[in-house]
Design a protein around this motif. Structure first.
Motif, mmCIF file in Angstrom:
data_model
loop_
_atom_site.group_PDB
_atom_site.id
_atom_site.type_symbol
_atom_site.label_atom_id
_atom_site.label_comp_id
_atom_site.label_asym_id
_atom_site.label_seq_id
_atom_site.Cartn_x
_atom_site.Cartn_y
_atom_site.Cartn_z
ATOM 1 N N GLY A 1 1.053 -1.268 0.132
ATOM 2 C CA GLY A 1 0.459 0.127 -0.326
ATOM 3 C C GLY A 1 0.814 0.992 -0.182
ATOM 4 O O GLY A 1 0.799 2.284 0.217
ATOM 5 N N HIS B 1 -0.054 3.954 -2.570
ATOM 6 C CA HIS B 1 -1.621 4.395 -2.913
ATOM 7 C C HIS B 1 -1.388 4.969 -1.741
ATOM 8 O O HIS B 1 -2.588 6.162 -2.261
ATOM 9 C CB HIS B 1 -2.075 2.955 -2.031
ATOM 10 C CG HIS B 1 -3.858 3.198 -2.705
ATOM 11 N ND1 HIS B 1 -4.525 3.434 -3.067
ATOM 12 C CD2 HIS B 1 -4.733 2.959 -1.638
ATOM 13 C CE1 HIS B 1 -5.859 3.734 -3.189
ATOM 14 N NE2 HIS B 1 -5.721 3.598 -1.901
ATOM 15 N N ALA B 2 -0.890 4.693 -0.779
ATOM 16 C CA ALA B 2 -0.557 6.240 0.087
ATOM 17 C C ALA B 2 0.039 7.066 -0.437
ATOM 18 O O ALA B 2 -0.996 8.527 0.274
ATOM 19 C CB ALA B 2 0.108 5.672 1.535
ATOM 20 N N PRO C 1 -5.313 7.368 2.605
ATOM 21 C CA PRO C 1 -4.897 6.064 3.859
ATOM 22 C C PRO C 1 -2.668 6.810 4.544
ATOM 23 O O PRO C 1 -2.395 7.234 4.088
ATOM 24 C CB PRO C 1 -4.168 5.473 2.544
ATOM 25 C CG PRO C 1 -4.282 6.253 1.021
ATOM 26 C CD PRO C 1 -5.454 6.945 1.790
#
Length: 320
Positions: free
Chosen positions: A29, A32-33, A158
């Motif tokens: 992730g 994405h973060a 996120p």
């Protein structure tokens, strides 16, 4: 020739390890973060493309250009950047790869010929990197000026996963300390890969697929063919095209010839072919060669591996 081939094998080993490391970062992730953070911070849609460009440039510098085109392109598309995000990804994967010895495989092949340390290389290439990144962001922004404005996604930002971020930082410190790049990258890939599998963020099969071993073998074979050509009259003719000297005219000529050769046979074998002649002019000649084969690789699909990988990651389809 044996030395060149041995260097190429080490460089390709570094590529495989960094690709696995990048895949593990993505699956945990990290991209994405970062993509979500850029989208939320740049609430003005006109600034979103600039922030995305800087993110692409940063990932290229740290995790190599292949991570940018394969792993960041889908993130930028999901962030609502459309054609802007796709073009920023591939163009900055090439143009932003001049800053560190690890940012591009061509740099790894050539850095020893400059005699510069990791940090000296970065200091010398920093002005080139700044100009290249700014120019690419400006070009893409102008090119897509009539596209619908990007719409930042809504929702919470996120959190940045700490383990992959920490491993990436550790790898950077190891490389800056002068350790062999393929050893540092392999250690980082193994460490984060085991963590990602243990936490079920990914699978061993996914990481093995990400390594793209058939491509690695193809690159080595293609480089071997080029080293054979380098010892023929055809190879001599190509290297003789490089200007001699360190005047501005000669350095621009080295960059232009390097760009043309890279866009004909790919920038990695072009570096193998032209490096001895460029090194004869000194470190600045090698720097001019790298500018030509890195920044100039944006012209054709075969110019760099990043261009080919970008097409496979869906980047070409998003451009239309």
């Amino acid at each position: 020739m044996t030395h060149d081939l041995g260097s190429l094998v080490e460089v390709v080993g570094f590529l495989v390890a960094m690709t696995v490391l990048g895949r593990a970062c993505a699956d945990e992730g990290l991209f994405h973060a970062w993509g979500g953070l850029v989208a939320r911070v740049s609430r003005d849609p006109r600034r979103l493309a600039v922030a995305a460009g800087l993110l692409a440039a940063g990932i290229t510098v740290v995790l190599t250009l292949d991570a940018t085109v394969v792993l960041l392109t889908p993130v930028l598309l999901a962030a609502g950047l459309g054609r802007r995000g796709s073009l920023l990804s591939v163009r900055l994967a090439n143009s932003a790869s001049t800053l560190l010895p690890i940012s591009n495989l061509t740099n790894l092949l050539a850095v020893a010929a400059t005699g510069w340390t990791f940090l000296e290389f970065a200091r010398v290439m920093l002005p080139v990197w700044v100009v290249g990144v700014a120019a690419e962001i400006a070009i893409v922004t102008w090119w897509c000026r009539r596209d619908p404005p990007p719409v930042p996604p809504s929702g919470p930002v996120p959190a940045t996963p700490l383990v992959p971020a920490g491993v990436v930082i550790a790898v950077l410190f190891g490389l800056a300390a002068g350790e062999k790049p393929w050893i540092v990258a392999t250690a980082g890939a193994l460490l984060l890969g085991v963590h990602a599998v243990a936490t079920r963020a990914t699978t061993g099969r996914d990481l093995l697929v990400a390594a793209n071993l058939p491509l690695a073998v193809l690159v080595i074979v293609w480089g071997w063919v080029v080293t054979l050509v380098a010892g023929t009259p055809a190879g001599d003719w190509i290297t003789d095209l490089l200007p001699h000297g360190t005047t501005w005219t000669a350095l621009v000529g080295i960059a232009l010839v390097s760009m043309l050769v890279a866009n004909t046979i790919n920038n990695l074998p072009a570096t193998l072919l032209l490096l001895p002649a460029a090194a004869a002019t000194g470190p600045v000649g090698v720097a001019a060669l790298l500018i030509g084969v890195n920044v100039g690789a944006n012209l054709t699909a075969v110019g760099s591996l990043a261009n080919l990988l970008w097409r496979g990651a869906g980047g070409r389809a998003s451009v239309g």
